[in-house]
Motif scaffolding. Structure first.
Motif, mmCIF file in Angstrom:
data_model
loop_
_atom_site.group_PDB
_atom_site.id
_atom_site.type_symbol
_atom_site.label_atom_id
_atom_site.label_comp_id
_atom_site.label_asym_id
_atom_site.label_seq_id
_atom_site.Cartn_x
_atom_site.Cartn_y
_atom_site.Cartn_z
ATOM 1 N N ARG A 141 1.157 -1.464 0.090
ATOM 2 C CA ARG A 141 -0.059 0.191 -0.107
ATOM 3 C C ARG A 141 0.783 1.322 -0.366
ATOM 4 N NH1 ARG A 141 -3.990 0.846 -2.405
ATOM 5 N NH2 ARG A 141 -2.868 1.988 -3.402
ATOM 6 N N LYS A 142 2.054 1.533 1.164
ATOM 7 C CA LYS A 142 2.803 2.376 0.634
ATOM 8 C C LYS A 142 3.463 2.603 -0.569
ATOM 9 C CE LYS A 142 6.798 3.503 3.355
ATOM 10 N NZ LYS A 142 8.077 3.813 3.868
ATOM 11 N N ALA A 143 3.888 1.356 -0.581
ATOM 12 C CA ALA A 143 4.840 1.867 -2.845
ATOM 13 C C ALA A 143 3.637 2.237 -3.322
ATOM 14 C CB ALA A 143 5.646 0.476 -2.827
ATOM 15 N N LEU A 144 2.327 2.252 -3.992
ATOM 16 C CA LEU A 144 1.510 1.982 -4.504
ATOM 17 C C LEU A 144 0.694 3.958 -4.184
ATOM 18 C CD1 LEU A 144 -1.140 -1.151 -4.448
ATOM 19 C CD2 LEU A 144 0.316 -0.413 -6.876
ATOM 20 N N ASP A 145 0.707 4.088 -2.647
ATOM 21 C CA ASP A 145 1.086 5.527 -2.393
ATOM 22 C C ASP A 145 2.161 5.908 -2.915
ATOM 23 O OD1 ASP A 145 -2.165 4.672 -1.044
ATOM 24 O OD2 ASP A 145 -1.256 4.385 0.650
ATOM 25 N N THR A 146 2.850 5.751 -3.033
ATOM 26 C CA THR A 146 3.527 6.869 -3.817
ATOM 27 C C THR A 146 3.634 7.285 -4.877
ATOM 28 O OG1 THR A 146 5.519 5.757 -1.662
ATOM 29 C CG2 THR A 146 6.457 7.186 -3.746
ATOM 30 N N LEU A 147 3.144 6.463 -5.542
ATOM 31 C CA LEU A 147 3.186 6.439 -7.110
ATOM 32 C C LEU A 147 1.494 6.460 -7.101
ATOM 33 C CD1 LEU A 147 4.077 2.678 -8.581
ATOM 34 C CD2 LEU A 147 5.668 5.043 -8.617
ATOM 35 N N GLY A 148 0.758 7.183 -6.436
ATOM 36 C CA GLY A 148 -0.742 7.538 -6.519
ATOM 37 C C GLY A 148 -1.142 7.194 -7.722
ATOM 38 N N ALA A 171 6.356 -0.369 -8.242
ATOM 39 C CA ALA A 171 5.705 -0.213 -6.775
ATOM 40 C C ALA A 171 7.326 -1.967 -6.314
ATOM 41 C CB ALA A 171 4.284 -0.461 -7.051
ATOM 42 N N ARG A 172 7.106 -2.377 -7.303
ATOM 43 C CA ARG A 172 7.857 -3.313 -6.770
ATOM 44 C C ARG A 172 8.979 -3.440 -6.869
ATOM 45 N NH1 ARG A 172 7.405 -8.687 -10.648
ATOM 46 N NH2 ARG A 172 8.295 -7.893 -11.750
ATOM 47 N N GLU A 173 9.732 -2.508 -7.486
ATOM 48 C CA GLU A 173 11.056 -2.114 -7.694
ATOM 49 C C GLU A 173 11.126 -1.041 -6.091
ATOM 50 O OE1 GLU A 173 13.829 -3.024 -9.200
ATOM 51 O OE2 GLU A 173 12.189 -4.468 -10.030
ATOM 52 N N ILE A 174 10.404 0.121 -5.774
ATOM 53 C CA ILE A 174 10.595 0.915 -4.579
ATOM 54 C C ILE A 174 9.996 0.636 -3.644
ATOM 55 C CG2 ILE A 174 10.256 2.792 -6.954
ATOM 56 C CD1 ILE A 174 7.192 3.177 -5.181
ATOM 57 N N ASP A 175 9.397 -0.732 -3.531
ATOM 58 C CA ASP A 175 9.362 -1.509 -2.039
ATOM 59 C C ASP A 175 10.638 -2.234 -1.497
ATOM 60 O OD1 ASP A 175 7.883 -2.326 -0.099
ATOM 61 O OD2 ASP A 175 7.910 -4.104 -1.147
ATOM 62 N N LYS A 176 11.630 -2.199 -2.477
ATOM 63 C CA LYS A 176 12.736 -2.995 -1.932
ATOM 64 C C LYS A 176 13.435 -1.895 -1.208
ATOM 65 C CE LYS A 176 13.397 -5.613 -5.997
ATOM 66 N NZ LYS A 176 14.136 -6.145 -7.378
ATOM 67 N N GLU A 177 13.529 -2.164 0.211
ATOM 68 C CA GLU A 177 14.716 -1.927 0.969
ATOM 69 C C GLU A 177 16.228 -1.134 0.428
ATOM 70 O OE1 GLU A 177 15.286 -3.487 4.314
ATOM 71 O OE2 GLU A 177 12.794 -4.353 4.978
ATOM 72 N N ASN A 178 16.950 -1.365 0.170
ATOM 73 C CA ASN A 178 18.161 -0.833 0.122
ATOM 74 C C ASN A 178 18.557 -0.629 -1.865
ATOM 75 O OD1 ASN A 178 17.811 -3.193 -2.165
ATOM 76 N ND2 ASN A 178 20.470 -3.148 -1.834
ATOM 77 N N ILE A 179 17.150 0.076 -2.470
ATOM 78 C CA ILE A 179 17.241 0.269 -4.075
ATOM 79 C C ILE A 179 17.960 2.602 -3.768
ATOM 80 C CG2 ILE A 179 14.551 2.353 -4.163
ATOM 81 C CD1 ILE A 179 16.401 -0.476 -6.430
ATOM 82 N N LYS A 180 19.024 1.657 -4.758
ATOM 83 C CA LYS A 180 19.118 3.522 -5.105
ATOM 84 C C LYS A 180 19.680 3.932 -6.396
ATOM 85 C CE LYS A 180 22.931 1.991 -2.001
ATOM 86 N NZ LYS A 180 24.434 1.285 -1.554
ATOM 87 N N LEU A 181 19.121 3.090 -7.401
ATOM 88 C CA LEU A 181 19.185 3.374 -8.733
ATOM 89 C C LEU A 181 18.053 2.437 -9.677
ATOM 90 C CD1 LEU A 181 20.787 4.853 -11.052
ATOM 91 C CD2 LEU A 181 21.516 2.979 -11.374
ATOM 92 N N LEU A 182 17.498 3.535 -9.859
ATOM 93 C CA LEU A 182 15.953 2.671 -11.140
ATOM 94 C C LEU A 182 16.512 2.769 -12.409
ATOM 95 C CD1 LEU A 182 12.730 2.432 -9.206
ATOM 96 C CD2 LEU A 182 14.057 0.968 -10.020
ATOM 97 N N VAL A 183 16.347 2.196 -13.291
ATOM 98 C CA VAL A 183 16.957 2.073 -14.519
ATOM 99 C C VAL A 183 15.060 1.708 -14.926
ATOM 100 C CG1 VAL A 183 17.811 1.145 -16.933
ATOM 101 C CG2 VAL A 183 19.247 0.634 -15.055
ATOM 102 N N LEU A 200 5.537 10.031 -16.046
ATOM 103 C CA LEU A 200 6.483 10.636 -15.411
ATOM 104 C C LEU A 200 5.976 11.258 -14.224
ATOM 105 C CD1 LEU A 200 5.973 12.439 -18.734
ATOM 106 C CD2 LEU A 200 7.418 10.226 -18.135
ATOM 107 N N CYS A 201 5.220 11.928 -13.478
ATOM 108 C CA CYS A 201 4.675 12.077 -12.150
ATOM 109 C C CYS A 201 5.225 11.546 -11.778
ATOM 110 C CB CYS A 201 3.577 13.135 -12.438
ATOM 111 S SG CYS A 201 2.768 14.164 -13.308
ATOM 112 N N ALA A 202 5.246 10.462 -11.318
ATOM 113 C CA ALA A 202 6.192 8.831 -10.542
ATOM 114 C C ALA A 202 6.895 9.115 -10.472
ATOM 115 C CB ALA A 202 4.862 7.671 -10.661
ATOM 116 N N MET A 203 8.031 9.292 -11.854
ATOM 117 C CA MET A 203 9.074 9.283 -11.386
ATOM 118 C C MET A 203 9.858 10.253 -10.986
ATOM 119 S SD MET A 203 9.859 8.403 -15.597
ATOM 120 C CE MET A 203 11.425 8.374 -15.566
ATOM 121 N N LYS A 204 9.155 12.058 -11.027
ATOM 122 C CA LYS A 204 9.804 12.522 -9.773
ATOM 123 C C LYS A 204 9.578 12.514 -8.507
ATOM 124 C CE LYS A 204 8.915 16.048 -13.804
ATOM 125 N NZ LYS A 204 7.329 17.494 -13.749
ATOM 126 N N LYS A 205 8.370 12.083 -8.029
ATOM 127 C CA LYS A 205 8.575 11.606 -6.712
ATOM 128 C C LYS A 205 9.514 10.202 -6.359
ATOM 129 C CE LYS A 205 3.198 11.708 -6.246
ATOM 130 N NZ LYS A 205 1.869 11.028 -5.993
#
Length: 534
Positions: A141-148, A171-183, A200-205
């Motif tokens: 829920r937290k990851a999905l909310d981050t993406l609106g 959402a699966r990627e940003i849920d990972k605890e140590n994520i530093k770089l997303l391609v 694009l808005c989600a990417m900015k967030k």
């Protein structure tokens, strides 16, 4: 942390595949919380650079690479995608990696499930723990909310709109605890315009939260909308590193495709408008996986070399495959003014169309048979040539087959030990010439040829292109070439149709500007002209 807070630094990266240098000293630096766009045509080197970053087996099995990769200022040697993930590198794929029968939460938490003790696990072993569904749903829920995204996390993925699936991947990627770089690899390619804006808005967030983003795309307006910095590759070289504020869509388009064009077609172009139309294609739709055609309209003119270009997956390959009946198609096609039957390869061949497939080894050749058998096979099947008849009985005319093959080998300069040589043992360039020889044996009025120089060396490429020009100039053959190599199309074609998102974005002359070609290939030409930004 290294100077400048760089999450990722790739320094002087060089890579060659069996003597062919595909990366030539590329440098790439991405800061914490930065959106960094990586641009380039097909074959520019983007995929190879990402394969190095993720430690893909294809890199290590072909001799590795030269240069250094640093994460947080520390040199790393990534041997596998699993190691990349442990370093905090994630990938949002263009093709979805979701399990349809699982819920959104189950997909987000796949292979990272949260467990809790139950009565049995407390008195026995940990492997009998239960899934902590409540905690997993909370994280999702937290990851999905981050993406609106307001969608319920307990819904199954199967049947959800494509746009939702893309967001679940993220959402699966940003849920990972140590994520530093997303391609992000062409993340908006399958999205509607409104879905793309939301992404694009989600990417900015995500970037605002401190995660760096490497944004691979061909849509230049999106780059200008969200990127902080831009790196452009061309033919394996880094041709520019720019701040978004210092550039514009027009310059980016020019940098992506700009190069010297050497025309192989020495004959002055006849005024195209004066040429007779040999084939008219109206609202052609082709169901070719990965190259779907969504309503193409174009006229092919007699005696011309027409190029069909565009980025991978945009539909350019589907046009010839649809016309020749290889994939299901519909629409209105007219050949010499008469209605042309679609979905019938046999009819297409009988109507004097010939096709050299982009899949030379899989579709184009009988690899374990002789050169001569490959050259005459289609003509034997369709036109019943090279066959002797004795009443109800037939027999192959071996002398006629061998004489014809020998002529083709000489005319096309096929390097071989003889016409009885097994085709598999030829080089890529000579295999391609055998494909062309088979097509020419049909005496076609129109030759469709897809990716004519894919997988062959530079010397062989020139020979194949010279051959196509010769067929056009000396025999007056109408040739339709589909290619990912824009330089080749511009060197031999009279006109070039650019395909974007399954439709013709526009038709250009080879001498039109690099910027115009770049804008059309990125799908931005019509948008920009409609806004009168140029």
């Amino acid at each position: 942390m290294s100077r400048g807070n760089y999450i990722l630094e790739m320094k002087n990266i060089q890579k060659d595949y069996f003597g062919n240098k595909v990366l030539k000293g590329v440098n790439l630096s991405v800061k914490k919380g930065e959106i960094h766009a990586l641009l380039g045509e097909n074959g520019a080197g983007k995929s190879t650079l990402m394969n190095i970053l993720f430690g893909m087996p294809v890199i290590h099995s072909t001799g590795g690479f030269e240069g250094e990769v640093l994460m947080d200022g520390e040199k790393v040697d990534v041997k596998s995608p699993n190691e990349a993930m442990k370093l905090g590198i994630g990938m949002v794929h263009q093709e979805f990696m979701l399990v349809p029968g699982f819920t959104i939460t189950e997909n987000i938490k796949l292979n990272r499930e949260i467990t809790k003790h139950n009565i049995i696990s407390k008195i026995s072993i940990d492997c009998l723990k239960s899934l902590d569904i409540e905690k997993m749903n909370s994280d999702s829920r937290k990851a999905l909310d981050t993406l609106g995204m307001s969608i319920d996390e307990w819904l199954k993925v199967e049947g959800l709109p494509v746009g939702h699936m893309q967001f679940i991947e993220i959402a699966r990627e940003i849920d990972k605890e140590n994520i530093k770089l997303l391609v992000f690899d062409e993340p908006t390619a399958v999205l509607t315009e409104s879905e793309a804006e939301n992404l694009l808005c989600a990417m900015k967030k995500i970037a605002e939260s401190g995660i760096a983003i490497l944004f691979i795309t061909h849509r230049l307006d999106e780059v200008i909308a969200v990127a902080d910095n831009i790196t452009i590759l061309r033919d394996g070289e880094q041709v520019a590193s720019l701040r978004k504020e210092d550039t514009n869509v027009l310059e980016l388009a020019q940098l992506m495709v700009g190069r010297k064009i050497e025309s192989l077609n020495k004959k002055d172009n006849v005024k195209q408008e004066n040429r007779e139309i040999i084939m008219s294609i109206n609202n052609l739709r082709v169901s070719m996986p990965g190259e779907e055609v969504k309503g193409v309209n174009i006229d092919i003119k007699k005696g011309e070399i027409l190029g069909i270009g565009g980025l991978a997956g945009q539909g350019k390959i589907g046009i010839a495959n649809g016309i020749m009946g290889i994939y299901p198609s519909k629409g209105d096609v007219y050949l010499n003014g008469e209605s042309f039957k679609l979905n019938s390869p046999k009819d297409a061949l009988k109507k004097k169309l010939a096709f050299v497939s982009e899949d030379r080894r899989g579709v184009g050749l009988l690899l374990d048979t002789s050169i001569e058998d490959n050259i005459v096979f289609t003509s034997m099947q369709i036109n019943e040539e090279f066959i002797r008849r004795y009443g109800p009985f037939t027999q192959l005319d071996h002398k006629k087959i061998r004489d014809h093959a020998a002529k083709m080998i000489k005319d096309l300069d096929i390097r071989c030990t003889g016409s009885d040589q097994i085709t598999r043992r030829l080089s890529g360039g000579n295999q391609q010439k055998v494909c062309i020889a088979r097509a020419l044996t049909m005496n076609p009025d129109i030759l469709f040829i897809s990716e004519p120089t894919r997988g062959i060396d530079i010397g062989a490429k020139k020979l194949v292109l010279d051959l196509l020009v010769k067929l056009n100039e000396e025999l007056g053959m109408t040739i339709v070439i589909t290619s990912s190599e824009l330089l080749e199309l511009r060197s031999i074609c009279h006109r070039i149709a650019i395909v974007t998102e399954g439709k013709i974005e526009g038709i250009l002359n080879p001498t039109d500007s690099d910027a115009t070609f770049g804008l059309m290939m990125s799908g931005d030409y019509k948008k920009i002209n409609s806004k009168e930004v140029l």
